[in-house]
Scaffold this motif. Structure first.
Motif, PDB file in Angstrom:
ATOM      1  N   ILE A  46     -16.120  44.529  35.595  1.00 30.27           N
ATOM      2  CA  ILE A  46     -15.188  43.668  34.784  1.00 30.27           C
ATOM      3  C   ILE A  46     -15.549  43.697  33.438  1.00 30.27           C
ATOM      4  N   GLU A  47     -14.537  43.752  32.486  1.00 24.85           N
ATOM      5  CA  GLU A  47     -14.782  43.561  30.997  1.00 24.85           C
ATOM      6  C   GLU A  47     -15.047  42.147  30.660  1.00 24.85           C
ATOM      7  N   GLY A  48     -16.115  41.762  29.951  1.00 23.21           N
ATOM      8  CA  GLY A  48     -16.529  40.452  29.622  1.00 23.21           C
ATOM      9  C   GLY A  48     -17.338  39.568  30.406  1.00 23.21           C
ATOM     10  N   ALA A  49     -17.552  40.280  31.597  1.00 16.99           N
ATOM     11  CA  ALA A  49     -18.352  39.838  32.700  1.00 16.99           C
ATOM     12  C   ALA A  49     -19.936  39.214  31.985  1.00 16.99           C
ATOM     13  N   ASN A 131      -9.746  39.433  33.741  1.00 15.59           N
ATOM     14  CA  ASN A 131      -9.358  40.678  34.678  1.00 15.59           C
ATOM     15  C   ASN A 131      -8.128  40.684  35.196  1.00 15.59           C
ATOM     16  N   ILE A 132      -7.774  39.605  35.944  1.00 14.41           N
ATOM     17  CA  ILE A 132      -6.426  39.560  36.370  1.00 14.41           C
ATOM     18  C   ILE A 132      -5.526  39.684  35.583  1.00 14.41           C
ATOM     19  N   LYS A 133      -5.328  38.780  34.344  1.00 13.87           N
ATOM     20  CA  LYS A 133      -4.692  38.770  33.437  1.00 13.87           C
ATOM     21  C   LYS A 133      -4.161  40.129  32.441  1.00 13.87           C
ATOM     22  N   LYS A 134      -5.252  41.036  32.594  1.00 13.33           N
ATOM     23  CA  LYS A 134      -5.295  42.297  31.901  1.00 13.33           C
ATOM     24  C   LYS A 134      -4.880  43.358  32.841  1.00 13.33           C
TER      25      LYS A 134
END
Length: 248
Positions: A46-49, A131-134
């Motif tokens: 996940i990006e930004g995790a 992650n959902i929004k992207k």
């Protein structure tokens, strides 16, 4: 069957269960590490995790270690009782004692650092929503994982349906939410339908509520395990002393 024979039988039976449980946990741990498509591997990408999440993602190694430890404990307990080996029984006692002390220390650490855990969950939540929004509706792996999770837990998004606002799915479907956010339907739904779905909560609140609702059960199981460990140590010492004295 005398008292000594009864204790031996109980020792063998109890540690046989521990051995089988260890084998099962070891198998799960190996599966988690081998399965590249598991949720743990997904969370790690996940990006930004938050960086702290990488420690949680080592749960596969933790399960392998726990499984291996239980295998050793079960083996020592069974063989020590059957062969009446003082060395095995003493080693069994020492290992269980160390595990018991580690569990008590772990419980204290969890209570003391609970605020840090809440902060970590907040960071994970932020990363999950991003992650959902992207990627939800654009990345097949991300979409499939969220769909499976929401279907299994009967939940919607990480916190709620608003997590999907701005996602590729939301934009492509003319501001519609996934079917999992709309109970009683098999298709996407609009804002009004999602808002009326008061029974559908986010996956994180759902999991948190499940844990809170079963706190008594979790505490009871923990206390039961602690009691079994104390009994196992007591029985191993009784057998050790009887064997050493030669009165068995």
């Amino acid at each position: 069957m005398g008292c000594f024979g009864f204790l031996k039988t109980m020792m063998v039976a109890f540690n046989g269960i521990i051995f089988l449980a260890g084998a099962a946990i070891l198998g799960v741990g190996i599966w988690v590490k081998v399965d590249s498509g598991s949720i743990l591997g997904f969370l790690g990408k996940i990006e930004g995790a938050p960086e702290e999440l990488s420690q949680i993602l080592n749960v596969g190694y933790l399960l392998i270690a726990i499984g291996a430890l239980l295998l050793v404990i079960g083996f020592l307990g069974c063989c020590g009782a059957v062969r009446e080996s003082k060395c095995m029984l003493l080693l069994f006692f020492i290992i269980v004692l160390v595990v018991f002390i580690a569990e008590v220390a772990g419980a204290v650490v969890i209570l003391v650092f609970r605020p840090l855990a809440d902060e970590l969950f907040a960071k994970v939540g932020t990363a999950a929503v991003q992650n959902i929004k992207k990627d939800y509706g654009k990345n097949a792996d991300v979409t499939g994982l969220w769909d499976t999770t929401m279907s299994a837990l009967k939940c919607c998004g990480f916190y709620n349906a608003s997590d999907f606002v701005g996602s590729p799915y939301y934009n492509d479907k003319n501001k519609q939410y996934p079917p999992e956010c709309c109970p009683g339907t098999n298709s996407s739904c609009n804002q009004t339908q999602a808002d009326s779905a008061t029974t559908i909560t986010g996956c994180f609140p759902k999991i948190k509520q499940l844990v809170e609702d079963n706190t008594v059960v979790i505490v009871g199981v923990a206390l039961g395990i602690a009691a079994l460990e104390i009994c196992a140590m007591a029985v191993s010492m009784i057998l050790f002393c009887r064997i050493k004295s030669g009165s068995g």
